[in-house]
Every structure is written in C-alpha cells, then in structure tokens.
Enzyme design. Structure first.
Site, PDB file in Angstrom:
ATOM      1  N   SER A  36       0.843  -1.187   0.000  1.00 20.20           N
ATOM      2  CA  SER A  36       0.000   0.000   0.000  1.00 20.20           C
ATOM      3  C   SER A  36       0.882   1.241   0.000  1.00 20.20           C
ATOM      4  O   SER A  36       2.052   1.175   0.394  1.00 20.20           O
ATOM      5  CB  SER A  36      -0.903   0.005   1.245  1.00 20.20           C
ATOM      6  N   TYR A  94      -2.080  -1.094  10.509  1.00 17.50           N
ATOM      7  CA  TYR A  94      -2.155  -1.317   9.059  1.00 17.50           C
ATOM      8  C   TYR A  94      -0.904  -0.803   8.374  1.00 17.50           C
ATOM      9  O   TYR A  94      -0.297  -1.497   7.543  1.00 17.50           O
ATOM     10  CB  TYR A  94      -3.397  -0.617   8.516  1.00 17.50           C
TER      11      TYR A  94
END
Length: 268
Positions: free
Chosen positions: A145, A159
C-alpha cells in the site's frame, strides 16, 4: 489472433471473494489464467460463479482458507496444483484494516493485522514457491500500500506497519529468488471502492460514511477511487511474461494521490 497474456498460467489469488481480489480474479480470467480463488468467506464460490458467467471458458476452482494458517494455505496450493498443474503466479492480496487511536489500540487488533497482512503473505509465498521452483520459475505479486511506506493517516498504525513490512519482504524475496527465475513485486494502492474502504469510512465517519469516501476522491488528482479491475490489470501485467525483467519493484497505483504537496496551493 493475439494470445491472452496469461494463457496457460496457473494462479492462486487470495482475498478473492470481494473487493480487490474479485477484481484481480476477474482480470486473470479475462486473460486466460487458470485460477484458484482463495478466501476465508464461503462467498468466494458465488464470486467465482459470477466470473464464470462473464468468461464461460474460464477454469476456476475455489478454496475456503485462512491465509494466517499455513496448513490451510498448503492445502489450497496443493488443490490448485492438483487441478491445473504447478503454480506459476501467486497474488498475495488478502488484507485487513481496522482503525483506532494508537494509545487505545488493543493487542488483539495489532496482532490481527500482523496475522493476516504479514503472516498471510508469508504463508502464501511459502506454500506456492515450491511449485514455482519445480516448474522453473514464476511470479509473486504482493498487495502492499502507499500507506506506511509513503503516507499514513491517524489511526492506521497497525495497518501502516504491516503494509510497510511487505515492501521489505518483496525486496528480500526478489533478491533471494532472482537467479531461480521467480520475480517478486508489490503494488502500492491508494484507495479503491472496496468493502474494506467502506468499513474504514464507517469507522471514520459513522454518521455519514459516504462523505468520507467522497472526501478521499477530493484529494486524488484524478478525482476518483480506483476500480478493482484497474488493480487487476496491474496484477496481470506483473504476473505475466510482459514483466519478465521487473523484480523487486514497488508500483504505485493511486490516481496521483501521493503527488500533491498541498491541497490549497497552486494554479488549478
């Protein structure tokens, strides 16, 4: 007639029941791959049936498995090889994101991200690489990401940590297996309209989650979120022989969202 870029390739795709995984599986079916769609949810079979309806010649099996469980991933990889032959491509897409202030984040939430986002990719790679080695090579595409490695938002500590770790794993595996013809690359996605993003929007703005999603698009130069199949196209390219000299790469796919220095300065 041009041969589809993934014709004859055998691919295992995790997190395939919905969202990005569904988009990746749909794109792989379009390009002729033989696919095992893996997900913790039994809904993965209904998703596979939808894709079979779009591409009647598609060869797809499904496996209900938890990526955090190595034995289950070994079983999914074996089922794939038994059905189609040695695995050529692993799409390590399964991932989770939960938001909480750092000082309030429970250990269980932290460990949930580590188990799925890090151990899940680790397990998928360990389960599939032996098949690639037996077949003379292959390709791994890991869903990292922009979060963690490039940018971050408050509440995303677990995350961001987990997704940044995947960049390091990508680079190490790329070096380790380069001389054995296994390429390893990672995508770095901004935002796509997926169930995970919709859940994050609810966590961010419970009273009006749609406004949270609209606000994401405001900060993207292309003024929209990605479609899952657009991410699928990147995964298809990186998994194909068209990317034969690309390994260890971090490919940002974010509509330009990490480019602006500010949202208030400039001529537009």
């Amino acid at each position: 007639m041009v041969q589809p870029k993934l014709e004859g390739k055998v691919a295992l795709i995790t997190g395939a029941a919905a969202g990005l995984g569904e988009g990746i599986a749909e794109t792989y079916a379009k390009y002729g791959a033989r696919i095992c769609m893996v997900d913790l949810s039994p809904d993965v079979e209904a998703t596979a049936e939808r894709i079979r309806g779009m591409y009647p010649d598609a060869r797809i099996i499904t496996a209900v498995a938890n990526v955090a469980d190595r034995a289950q991933m070994d079983e999914a990889a074996k089922a794939t090889a038994d059905a189609f032959g040695p695995i050529d491509i692993a799409c390590c897409n399964a991932g989770v994101c939960r938001l909480a202030p750092f000082e309030q984040m429970p250990d269980a939430m932290r460990d949930f991200h580590i188990d799925v986002n890090i151990k899940g990719v680790w397990n998928t790679c360990q389960a599939t690489i032996p098949y690639m080695l037996s077949n003379g090579g292959g390709a791994i595409v890991i869903a990292s990401s922009v979060t963690g490695d490039i940018v971050a938002d408050a509440g995303e500590a677990a995350y961001a940590m987990s997704k940044a770790a995947l960049v390091g794993l990508t680079k190490c595996l790329a070096v380790e297996y380069a001389d054995r013809n296994i390429r390893v690359n990672c995508s770095q996605l901004g935002y796509a309209r997926t169930p995970m993003v919709e859940k994050m929007a609810v966590e961010s703005n419970p009273d009006d989650p749609e406004s949270a999603i609209a606000d994401i698009a405001v900060g993207v130069p292309m003024k929209r979120l990605a479609r899952p199949t657009e991410v699928g196209e990147l995964f298809a390219f990186l998994g194909s022989d068209e990317a034969s000299y690309i390994t260890g790469a971090q490919v940002v796919i974010d509509g330009g969202s990490t480019l602006p220095e500010t949202m208030s300065i400039g001529t537009n």
